[in-house]
Design a protein around this motif. Structure first.
Motif, PDB file in Angstrom:
ATOM      1  N   LYS A 222       6.797   9.432  17.446  1.00  0.00           N
ATOM      2  CA  LYS A 222       6.750   8.684  18.710  1.00  0.00           C
ATOM      3  C   LYS A 222       5.418   8.832  19.443  1.00  0.00           C
ATOM      4  CE  LYS A 222      11.716   8.811  19.529  1.00  0.00           C
ATOM      5  NZ  LYS A 222      11.906   7.532  18.872  1.00  0.00           N
ATOM      6  N   GLU A 223       4.479   9.457  18.774  1.00  0.00           N
ATOM      7  CA  GLU A 223       3.203   9.758  19.431  1.00  0.00           C
ATOM      8  C   GLU A 223       2.116   8.753  19.036  1.00  0.00           C
ATOM      9  OE1 GLU A 223       0.052  13.410  19.413  1.00  0.00           O
ATOM     10  OE2 GLU A 223       2.044  13.773  18.599  1.00  0.00           O
ATOM     11  N   VAL A 224       1.399   8.259  20.023  1.00  0.00           N
ATOM     12  CA  VAL A 224       0.259   7.372  19.750  1.00  0.00           C
ATOM     13  C   VAL A 224      -0.873   8.222  19.185  1.00  0.00           C
ATOM     14  CG1 VAL A 224      -1.518   5.939  20.833  1.00  0.00           C
ATOM     15  CG2 VAL A 224       0.840   5.788  21.618  1.00  0.00           C
ATOM     16  N   VAL A 225      -1.363   7.839  18.007  1.00  0.00           N
ATOM     17  CA  VAL A 225      -2.421   8.654  17.414  1.00  0.00           C
ATOM     18  C   VAL A 225      -3.725   7.879  17.188  1.00  0.00           C
ATOM     19  CG1 VAL A 225      -0.993  10.455  16.393  1.00  0.00           C
ATOM     20  CG2 VAL A 225      -1.343   8.335  15.149  1.00  0.00           C
ATOM     21  N   ARG A 226      -3.666   6.550  17.183  1.00  0.00           N
ATOM     22  CA  ARG A 226      -4.888   5.744  17.058  1.00  0.00           C
ATOM     23  C   ARG A 226      -4.692   4.518  17.934  1.00  0.00           C
ATOM     24  NH1 ARG A 226      -5.714   9.232  13.409  1.00  0.00           N
ATOM     25  NH2 ARG A 226      -6.768   8.873  11.450  1.00  0.00           N
TER      26      ARG A 226
ATOM     27  N   ALA B 241       0.807  -1.227   0.000  1.00  0.00           N
ATOM     28  CA  ALA B 241       0.000   0.000   0.000  1.00  0.00           C
ATOM     29  C   ALA B 241       0.837   1.272   0.000  1.00  0.00           C
ATOM     30  CB  ALA B 241      -0.920  -0.007   1.225  1.00  0.00           C
ATOM     31  N   THR B 242       2.078   1.199   0.503  1.00  0.00           N
ATOM     32  CA  THR B 242       2.802   2.457   0.765  1.00  0.00           C
ATOM     33  C   THR B 242       4.183   2.545   0.105  1.00  0.00           C
ATOM     34  OG1 THR B 242       3.796   1.582   2.802  1.00  0.00           O
ATOM     35  CG2 THR B 242       1.671   2.680   3.035  1.00  0.00           C
TER      36      THR B 242
ATOM     37  N   ASP C 226       8.565   7.477  10.726  1.00  0.00           N
ATOM     38  CA  ASP C 226       7.533   8.516  10.587  1.00  0.00           C
ATOM     39  C   ASP C 226       6.177   7.997  11.048  1.00  0.00           C
ATOM     40  OD1 ASP C 226       9.114  10.598   9.261  1.00  0.00           O
ATOM     41  OD2 ASP C 226       9.351   9.055   7.720  1.00  0.00           O
ATOM     42  N   TYR C 227       5.911   6.727  10.734  1.00  0.00           N
ATOM     43  CA  TYR C 227       4.647   6.102  11.134  1.00  0.00           C
ATOM     44  C   TYR C 227       4.941   4.713  11.681  1.00  0.00           C
ATOM     45  CZ  TYR C 227       2.453   9.834   8.543  1.00  0.00           C
ATOM     46  OH  TYR C 227       2.067  11.080   8.119  1.00  0.00           O
ATOM     47  N   GLY C 228       4.182   4.328  12.674  1.00  0.00           N
ATOM     48  CA  GLY C 228       4.371   3.009  13.258  1.00  0.00           C
ATOM     49  C   GLY C 228       3.063   2.256  13.364  1.00  0.00           C
TER      50      GLY C 228
ATOM     51  N   ARG D 168      -5.176   6.203   5.942  1.00  0.00           N
ATOM     52  CA  ARG D 168      -5.966   7.401   6.285  1.00  0.00           C
ATOM     53  C   ARG D 168      -5.107   8.387   7.092  1.00  0.00           C
ATOM     54  NH1 ARG D 168     -10.602   4.755   8.585  1.00  0.00           N
ATOM     55  NH2 ARG D 168     -10.816   3.791   6.558  1.00  0.00           N
ATOM     56  N   LEU D 169      -4.373   7.857   8.029  1.00  0.00           N
ATOM     57  CA  LEU D 169      -3.515   8.690   8.875  1.00  0.00           C
ATOM     58  C   LEU D 169      -2.439   9.400   8.035  1.00  0.00           C
ATOM     59  CD1 LEU D 169      -2.615   9.465  11.783  1.00  0.00           C
ATOM     60  CD2 LEU D 169      -1.205   7.392  11.768  1.00  0.00           C
ATOM     61  N   ILE D 170      -1.832   8.664   7.129  1.00  0.00           N
ATOM     62  CA  ILE D 170      -0.792   9.254   6.273  1.00  0.00           C
ATOM     63  C   ILE D 170      -1.411  10.365   5.415  1.00  0.00           C
ATOM     64  CG2 ILE D 170       0.821   8.789   4.376  1.00  0.00           C
ATOM     65  CD1 ILE D 170       1.156   5.927   5.563  1.00  0.00           C
ATOM     66  N   LYS D 171      -2.621  10.102   4.920  1.00  0.00           N
ATOM     67  CA  LYS D 171      -3.317  11.118   4.103  1.00  0.00           C
ATOM     68  C   LYS D 171      -3.625  12.357   4.936  1.00  0.00           C
ATOM     69  CE  LYS D 171      -5.356   8.164   0.590  1.00  0.00           C
ATOM     70  NZ  LYS D 171      -6.531   7.457   0.089  1.00  0.00           N
ATOM     71  N   GLU D 172      -4.133  12.154   6.139  1.00  0.00           N
ATOM     72  CA  GLU D 172      -4.484  13.285   7.015  1.00  0.00           C
ATOM     73  C   GLU D 172      -3.287  14.169   7.310  1.00  0.00           C
ATOM     74  OE1 GLU D 172      -7.852  10.960   9.608  1.00  0.00           O
ATOM     75  OE2 GLU D 172      -6.184  11.890  10.670  1.00  0.00           O
TER      76      GLU D 172
END
Ligand code: SF4
Length: 109
Positions: A80-84, A37-38, A63-65, A98-102
């Motif tokens: 390093k931040e929890v976002v979902r 996907a990425t 950048d994303y985990g 979705r997160l990457i798009k946002e």
């Protein structure tokens, strides 16, 4: 070579943990789905880690985990931040996209 030296990123960089007894999902299958996907997102570093115990510490400067939080549940990180949290693993790759798009890091093929 340049990518390894971090001098220039010509493709997406992926990190995944080696997997162990703590791994909470099929790491190979999931990493393959995330890559599919990425992999066109040049310059991004995306981590797929099997568990939340050591995963966040081991994914360094991603950048994303995408991290296993419990059986069938995923936590997503931006840096390093929890976002979902508490995402069903069946939905987690879509949620990562979705997160990457946002965050404005998505590019269409
Ligand atoms: S991140 Fe968790 S699942 Fe992956 S190797 Fe480390 S301890 Fe095991």
């Amino acid at each position: 070579m340049l990518q390894a030296a971090r001098a220039r990123f010509s493709k997406t960089e992926f990190i995944s943990c080696p997997s162990c007894g703590r791994t909470l999902f099929d790491l190979q299958k999931t990493t393959a789905r995330v890559k599919k996907a990425t992999s066109h997102l040049k310059g991004l570093k995306i981590a797929v880690m099997g568990c939340i115990v050591n995963g966040p510490g081991e994914m360094a400067d991603a950048d994303y985990g995408y991290v296993g939080a419990a059986r069938g549940r995923i936590t997503l990180y931006k840096k390093k931040e929890v976002v979902r949290t508490n995402i069903y693993s069946d939905d987690a790759v879509d949620e990562l996209i979705r997160l990457i798009k946002e965050n404005g890091d998505w590019k269409n093929l």
